[in-house]
Design an enzyme around this catalytic site. Structure first.
Site, short mmCIF file in Angstrom:
data_model
loop_
_atom_site.label_atom_id
_atom_site.label_comp_id
_atom_site.label_asym_id
_atom_site.label_seq_id
_atom_site.Cartn_x
_atom_site.Cartn_y
_atom_site.Cartn_z
CB SER A 15 -4.42 2.11 15.83
OG SER A 15 -4.52 1.94 14.44
CE LYS A 62 -2.47 1.96 3.35
NZ LYS A 62 -3.58 2.32 4.26
CE LYS A 93 0.32 13.38 12.20
NZ LYS A 93 -0.60 12.75 11.23
CB ALA A 95 -0.18 9.23 17.40
#
Lengths: 311, 311
Positions: free
Chosen positions: B285, B63, B219, B214
């Site tokens: 995640s 991806k 982040k 994040a």
């Protein structure tokens, strides 16, 4: 987003050589982003993921390329590739390109750039080890930058060498024993060998070698002793140490990255060069994602493409 | 090779949740190949390249996904994605898939898998921080596995929270102050914050948190003190340390990878779980390439695709 079939029939090695040389210059300047290739192992082969960003061309993307040695039995190429190009301002996928033929061309072009800068002579006898698509790409690309007076080709399968010689009759190509192929001005090795084919004693002073075949850990075409005799240039140090011609000698302690003479980018910029006409020079090619971006830019410019709905 | 538009309208969260849970189980068993994401920085954003191979599904691919925060001003999504799928036996590119919508769905599904296994209760008040596509995907995916009795949403832009509440009126959604949103059974945070929004004191014992936002160095949505109070599970340790909710606290020495309670794969396999109903649990995640392969398999099975000439 558009799909481009690659249209390599409308692209000349002349323009690819120029574009790839410019990409190597950017690499030599440190003006690219190009993390090392990522390898995934599949049951019968592998695939490599090659992201990069070439600010000078305002192009970014990812080439995805497999190597499956048994594919010929399914009527498929061993190596197939697609490149996805993203718009650098928005990240939007702009193009998907069939890069199978383009991969051969950009690899041929790297060999031409290396031979142009590192060969000690302009009129050359070209030795060719291997007779597949990469061997042909090397001939076609190098013939644009040096005058080939003769080709001496060797392949493990003699009839493949004969067929290659016939296809390249215009360069005076003939099938010869491997020692004779190595007796030349520029030698290109394009096999998937994992035990060295080319003995140091067969290579005379002044020869330049494009070592193209080794592109994964364990692959090796040249005797380690030949590397020690030579001035070895690489396309990218990290990739070459991991998967280039030098990877096996390095893993066995027979060669060190400190022994390298430089990168092709440094050669293109004039920062590094062969030390004398008598030196043996080697260009260890692993294939860089920025070469793929350089040729993708040409394929997108010359091709019309098919619109695909996105996003 | 075929092009698939993604057809997420024909894919249900029920089937994505199941497929993504199975992919996490394979990850927990160590039965996948998935190198860490590779980041390339562009002038106004970045893109990530995510190769993987999921043998259980006989699927491999890459991806490619961007993050460009200013894209809304060009009328484009912040995040867009394509997935390229290769045949595992030959390496031939089989499919190019528009994965923009699928990326939201597979991220929502990871949140649902985590909430199903880690929430201490089955009937939940859902707190939602942020009101974009990821927030909606969390609601839609979690509603398949837990009974949502109420949604408390907060967004930096109040009218976005109001609009989100209206869209989710069937779940009794309403726009609330952030402290009130954090007073819930399951909290999902879906913002691109780089300074923590959620204070530890607002979160009561027994809460499960999906920390979704994040996904890059720098982040952070949760106060580091909240991590220290909680049992923190990640999707993938290497990726989470590099770019997940824990990346900033780790870089500042406020959290260590040794403090982690486990991976979601281990939770799915029953090897790890929340220690008590009163514990606070956090799922960090970052998004795994195997989630993308799992949903790509569904998109290819359900979609018809457009033929593209290859090789």
């Amino acid at each position: 987003m558009k799909y481009y079939t690659g249209c390599e029939e409308s692209i000349s090695f002349k323009e690819v050589n120029t574009a790839v040389e410019a990409a190597f210059a950017e690499h030599g300047r440190g003006a690219v982003q190009m993390p090392p290739k990522v390898y995934i192992t599949l049951p019968k082969g592998d695939f490599r993921t090659m992201p990069a960003y070439l600010p000078a061309l305002k192009i970014a993307g990812v080439k995805i390329v497999n190597v499956h040695p048994d594919n010929r039995s399914f009527g498929l190429p061993t190596v197939m590739a697609v490149t996805v190009i993203l718009d650098i301002d928005t990240g939007r996928p702009e193009a998907v390109i069939n890069a199978t033929g383009l991969t051969d061309m950009r690899t041929g072009a790297a060999g031409a750039v290396a031979a142009r800068h590192l060969s000690s002579v302009r009129r050359i006898i070209l030795g060719v080890i291997g007779s597949g698509r990469q061997a042909q790409a090397q001939v076609d690309a190098i013939s644009e930058v040096l005058e080939i007076t003769e080709i001496r080709v060797w392949s493990r399968t003699p009839r493949n060498a004969e067929a290659f010689a016939q296809c390249n009759a215009s360069f005076g190509a003939r099938s010869v024993p491997i020692e004779e192929a190595c007796d030349c001005d520029v030698l290109v090795t394009t096999t998937p060998a994992t035990t060295p084919l080319v003995k140091s004693e067969w290579v005379h002073e002044g020869t330049h070698i494009n070592a193209i075949g080794a592109d994964a850990p364990g692959k090796q075409e040249l005797e380690a002793g030949l590397l020690k005799r030579a001035e070895v240039f690489v396309d990218d140090i990290d990739q070459a140490v991991h998967s280039g011609e030098i990877n096996v000698p390095i893993s066995r302690g027979l060669f060190m990255s400190g022994d390298l003479a430089g990168t092709l980018g440094e050669v293109v910029l004039g920062k590094k060069r062969r030390s004398s006409p008598d030196a043996i020079t080697i260009f260890d090619s692993t294939g860089l994602a920025i070469q793929d971006l350089a040729i993708a830019e040409i394929a997108m410019r010359k091709g019309s493409g098919t619109d695909l709905p996105f996003p």
